[in-house]
Design an enzyme around this catalytic site. Structure first.
Site, PDB file in Angstrom:
ATOM      1  N   ASN A   1       0.849  -1.198   0.000  1.00 18.80           N
ATOM      2  CA  ASN A   1       0.000   0.000   0.000  1.00 18.80           C
ATOM      3  C   ASN A   1       0.880   1.242   0.000  1.00 18.80           C
ATOM      4  O   ASN A   1       2.107   1.132  -0.011  1.00 18.80           O
ATOM      5  CB  ASN A   1      -0.955  -0.024   1.199  1.00 18.80           C
TER       6      ASN A   1
ATOM      7  N   ASP B   1      -4.087  -6.264   4.837  1.00 15.48           N
ATOM      8  CA  ASP B   1      -5.091  -7.146   5.441  1.00 15.48           C
ATOM      9  C   ASP B   1      -5.053  -8.551   4.849  1.00 15.48           C
ATOM     10  O   ASP B   1      -5.475  -9.507   5.491  1.00 15.48           O
ATOM     11  CB  ASP B   1      -6.493  -6.549   5.240  1.00 15.48           C
TER      12      ASP B   1
ATOM     13  N   LYS C   1       9.640 -16.980 -10.427  1.00 15.30           N
ATOM     14  CA  LYS C   1       8.796 -15.921 -10.995  1.00 15.30           C
ATOM     15  C   LYS C   1       7.642 -16.521 -11.806  1.00 15.30           C
ATOM     16  O   LYS C   1       7.868 -17.390 -12.649  1.00 15.30           O
ATOM     17  CB  LYS C   1       9.661 -15.019 -11.896  1.00 15.30           C
TER      18      LYS C   1
ATOM     19  N   PHE D   1      -4.371   3.290  14.645  1.00 18.34           N
ATOM     20  CA  PHE D   1      -4.584   4.311  13.622  1.00 18.34           C
ATOM     21  C   PHE D   1      -5.678   3.830  12.680  1.00 18.34           C
ATOM     22  O   PHE D   1      -5.864   2.625  12.526  1.00 18.34           O
ATOM     23  CB  PHE D   1      -3.295   4.521  12.802  1.00 18.34           C
TER      24      PHE D   1
ATOM     25  N   LYS E   1     -13.699   0.756  15.000  1.00 16.49           N
ATOM     26  CA  LYS E   1     -12.368   0.134  15.193  1.00 16.49           C
ATOM     27  C   LYS E   1     -11.883   0.299  16.626  1.00 16.49           C
ATOM     28  O   LYS E   1     -11.303  -0.616  17.204  1.00 16.49           O
ATOM     29  CB  LYS E   1     -11.353   0.736  14.209  1.00 16.49           C
TER      30      LYS E   1
ATOM     31  N   LYS F   1     -11.434  -3.266  18.427  1.00 20.49           N
ATOM     32  CA  LYS F   1     -10.034  -3.678  18.654  1.00 20.49           C
ATOM     33  C   LYS F   1      -9.593  -3.417  20.094  1.00 20.49           C
ATOM     34  O   LYS F   1      -8.424  -3.580  20.424  1.00 20.49           O
ATOM     35  CB  LYS F   1      -9.122  -2.958  17.650  1.00 20.49           C
TER      36      LYS F   1
HETATM   37  N1  CTP Z   1      -3.944  -3.360  11.898  1.00 26.31           N
HETATM   38  C1  CTP Z   1      -3.256  -4.437  12.422  1.00 26.31           C
HETATM   39  N2  CTP Z   1      -3.235  -5.621  11.752  1.00 26.31           N
HETATM   40  C2  CTP Z   1      -3.920  -5.778  10.604  1.00 26.31           C
HETATM   41  C3  CTP Z   1      -4.629  -4.682  10.070  1.00 26.31           C
HETATM   42  C4  CTP Z   1      -4.624  -3.476  10.752  1.00 26.31           C
HETATM   43  O1  CTP Z   1      -2.631  -4.314  13.469  1.00 26.31           O
HETATM   44  N3  CTP Z   1      -3.895  -6.925   9.973  1.00 26.31           N
HETATM   45  C5  CTP Z   1      -3.954  -2.104  12.666  1.00 26.31           C
HETATM   46  C6  CTP Z   1      -3.281  -0.962  11.998  1.00 26.31           C
HETATM   47  O2  CTP Z   1      -1.908  -0.891  12.334  1.00 26.31           O
HETATM   48  C7  CTP Z   1      -4.058   0.229  12.565  1.00 26.31           C
HETATM   49  C8  CTP Z   1      -5.443  -0.339  12.801  1.00 26.31           C
HETATM   50  O3  CTP Z   1      -5.296  -1.733  12.827  1.00 26.31           O
HETATM   51  O4  CTP Z   1      -3.554   0.646  13.809  1.00 26.31           O
HETATM   52  C9  CTP Z   1      -6.459   0.013  11.758  1.00 26.31           C
HETATM   53  O5  CTP Z   1      -5.989  -0.341  10.496  1.00 26.31           O
HETATM   54  P1  CTP Z   1      -6.923  -0.212   9.225  1.00 26.31           P
HETATM   55  O6  CTP Z   1      -6.240  -0.761   8.017  1.00 26.31           O
HETATM   56  O7  CTP Z   1      -7.463   1.190   9.143  1.00 26.31           O
HETATM   57  O8  CTP Z   1      -8.141  -1.126   9.685  1.00 26.31           O
HETATM   58  P2  CTP Z   1      -8.660  -2.530   9.289  1.00 26.31           P
HETATM   59  O9  CTP Z   1      -9.084  -3.201  10.556  1.00 26.31           O
HETATM   60  O10 CTP Z   1      -7.685  -3.239   8.432  1.00 26.31           O
HETATM   61  O11 CTP Z   1      -9.995  -2.164   8.507  1.00 26.31           O
HETATM   62  P3  CTP Z   1     -10.260  -1.793   6.977  1.00 26.31           P
HETATM   63  O12 CTP Z   1      -9.013  -2.094   6.203  1.00 26.31           O
HETATM   64  O13 CTP Z   1     -11.416  -2.651   6.623  1.00 26.31           O
HETATM   65  O14 CTP Z   1     -10.606  -0.317   6.984  1.00 26.31           O
END
Ligand code: CTP
Length: 413
Positions: A219, A288, A298, A333, A347, A351
Site C-alpha cells: 500500500n 489485510d 517468478k 490508527f 475500530k 479492537k
Molecule cells: N492493523 C493491524 N493488523 C492488521 C490490520 C490493521 O494491526 N492486519 C492495525 C493498523 O496498524 C491500525 C489499525 O489496525 O492501527 C487500523 O488499520 P486499518 O487498516 O485502518 O483497519 P482494518 O481493521 O484493516 O480495517 P479496513 O481495512 O477494513 O478499513
C-alpha cells in the site's frame, strides 16, 4: 493544553545541553548574543567553531559567555581522548548551526567531515537546526537549495533566512534571523524528558505480501507518521523499538529499528516484544490480505489466471487490545476515505484500543507521503479531539502527550 517542552525538560532533568556550531560567515558576529540568550534561558551551551568563524567572533568571547571551553580544532586538545568529538555530539540534547554557510551545508549534505564542526555534526543524533546565512545569490543557487532539501529530507530543521540588506551589499534573502528567533527555534526542538522509563513499541510503514520473488501486494504508506512517533518518543526519553515494514524515510538513529517485510513477520515481532513494553503505537498500514501461495520462481503470465487467491492476515492490534495488561496502552490508527468517524469509532471499540488516531486520507495535507497530517483523536470515553493541518512531528507529540496521560491513569487505577 500545549506542552511547554523546554520548561518540562528543565523540571525533570536539569539544564539541557545545546551544541552551537558556528561557521565562517559575517553573521557569526551575532552569536555571542545567541549564547547569552540560551544561557539566560537555562541551557548549557557548548560552542564548536570552524577555523574561518574565528575571523568573525573570538573563542574567548564565546567561552566567557557560555562558561564552557570552545572547541575549534580537532587536534588541539591533546590531553583528551581522540573520541572527544563523539562525546560532544552525544552530550547534546539539541544542536544548531548559526550561521550555516553554503560550504558547511554542502559538506553536511555530502557526508564530508573534514574538520571538527562537520565531524561533530555528522555524529549528532539529537534534533539539529540549521540557520543558513549567506549572499542572496549563493542562497538561491540550485545546488545550495538541493543540499538544504537533502538535509531536510533526513530530518534536519532549517530556519529560513530573513530578507533585507546583506553585508555584501546585495538585498534579498540570506540574512541570519535575529538571535531571539533562533533561541526560540532551539527551545521548540528541545523535547521534554517526560517519557524516561517508558518502553514504547511503534510500528510503521506498509507491509509487503509477496506473490513470487519479484511481485508483491502493498500500500502507499511511507512510514513517516510512525517514524515521527518513534523519533519524538525517543527524544522525550522513552526506550523505543520500531518494528517497520519497508520505509521511504530513514529510521531515527536513537531507536532500535527492527525491519520486517510481511504482516506475519510484523505480527511475530510485535507479539514477541509486547509483554516487555508499556505502550504500543500501531501506525503501520498492515496489509489485510496475503496471496495464498507464494511461488518460489517468478510466475509466468499464463500461470496467473484471472484471479489471485488471498488469505486474511492476523489483526495484530486487535490481538494486542484483547490481551493487554491493565497498565499497557495500545493506540491504533485508521486511515479512512469516507464515513471516517463511524469507521474509526467501530475500530476503537472492536479492537479494544485506548485511543484511535483517525485520519481522512482524502483531504489534501493528510495521509500518505505528506509531511503533514489532519487527525482526530477518538477516546474510549467518547471524547473526540479535532486538529487542523499539522506537521507529523507535532501530531506525534500530541499523541505522546495523550499516551502519557493514559499511562498515568492506567497505573493509578
Ligand atoms: N492493523 C493491524 N493488523 C492488521 C490490520 C490493521 O494491526 N492486519 C492495525 C493498523 O496498524 C491500525 C489499525 O489496525 O492501527 C487500523 O488499520 P486499518 O487498516 O485502518 O483497519 P482494518 O481493521 O484493516 O480495517 P479496513 O481495512 O477494513 O478499513
Amino acid at each position: 493544553m500545549e506542552t511547554d517542552h523546554f520548561m518540562n525538560r528543565q523540571d525533570s532533568a536539569g539544564s539541557p545541553t545545546v551544541l552551537l556550531g558556528i561557521s565562517g560567515g559575517i553573521a557569526a558576529y551575532k552569536t555571542p548574543q545567541l549564547v547569552r540568550l540560551l544561557v539566560q534561558s537555562g541551557m548549557d551551551v557548548q560552542c564548536v567553531l570552524t577555523r574561518s568563524a574565528t575571523h568573525f567572533v573570538t573563542p574567548l568571547v564565546l567561552a566567557t559567555l557560555s562558561g564552557n571551553p570552545v572547541y575549534e580544532d580537532m587536534w588541539a586538545v591533546r590531553d583528551r581522548p581522540s573520541v572527544e568529538h563523539i562525546a560532544v555530539a552525544d552530550r547534546a540534547d539539541v544542536a544548531v548551526i548559526a550561521p550555516a554557510t553554503a560550504n558547511v551545508i554542502g559538506k553536511l549534505a555530502a557526508g564530508i567531515a573534514d574538520d571538527l564542526l562537520t565531524t561533530v555534526f555528522t555524529a549528532v543524533i539529537c534534533p539539529v537546526l540549521l540557520c543558513p546565512a549567506m549572499n542572496v545569490n549563493m542562497y538561491r543557487n540550485p545546488i545550495v537549495q538541493a543540499n538544504l532539501e537533502k538535509l531536510r529530507s533526513v530530518g534536519f530543521h532549517v530556519l529560513d533566512p530573513d530578507a533585507g540588506f546583506l553585508a555584501c551589499g546585495w538585498e534579498g534573502e540570506g540574512r541570519m534571523p535575529d538571535p531571539e528567533v533562533i533561541a526560540e527555534g532551539v527551545s521548540h526542538l528541545l523535547a521534554p524528558r517526560d517519557l524516561v522509563g517508558e518502553r514504547i513499541l511503534v510500528t510503521a510503514g506498509p507491509t509487503e505480501e509477496p506473490l513470487d520473488p519479484v511481485r508483491f501486494i502493498t500500500n502507499r504508506s511511507s512510514g513517516k507518521m510512525g517514524v515521527a512517533v518513534a523519533d519524538r518518543a525517543a527524544a522525550r526519553g522513552a526506550t523505543v523499538t520500531l518494528v517497520a515494514g519497508p520505509l521511504k524515510v530513514v529510521p531515527p538513529a536513537r531507536v532500535r529499528h527492527v525491519p520486517v517485510r510481511t504482516a506475519r513477520e510484523m505480527y511475530d515481532r510485535v507479539i514477541e516484544y509486547f509483554p516487555d513494553v508499556d505502550v504500543v503505537v500501531k501506525a503501520a498500514a498492515v496489509a489485510d490480505f496475503r496471496p495464498a501461495l507464494e511461488k518460489t520462481g517468478k510466475m509466468k503470465k499464463d500461470e496467473v489466471g484471472s484471479s489471485i487467491e488471498l488469505l486474511k492476515n492476523p489483526d495484530i492490534v486487535k490481538q494486542l487490545g484483547e490481551t493487554k495488561r491493565k497498565d499497557q496502552i495500545v493506540v491504533g490508527f485508521a486511515a479512512e476515505t469516507h464515513d471516517a468517524r463511524a469507521h474509526g469509532t467501530a475500530k476503537l471499540r472492536e479492537k479494544h484500543l485506548d485511543m484511535l488516531v483517525l485520519n481522512d486520507v482524502s483531504k489534501p495535507g493528510a495521509g500518505f507521503d505528506y509531511d503533514t497530517n489532519i487527525v482526530t483523536f477518538l477516546h474510549r470515553s467518547g471524547e473526540e479531539e479535532d486538529f487542523g493541518v499539522l506537521p507529523k512531528e507535532r501530531v506525534a507529540d500530541l499523541i505522546l502527550d495523550r499516551v502519557l496521560r493514559l499511562r498515568k491513569q492506567a497505573i493509578d487505577t
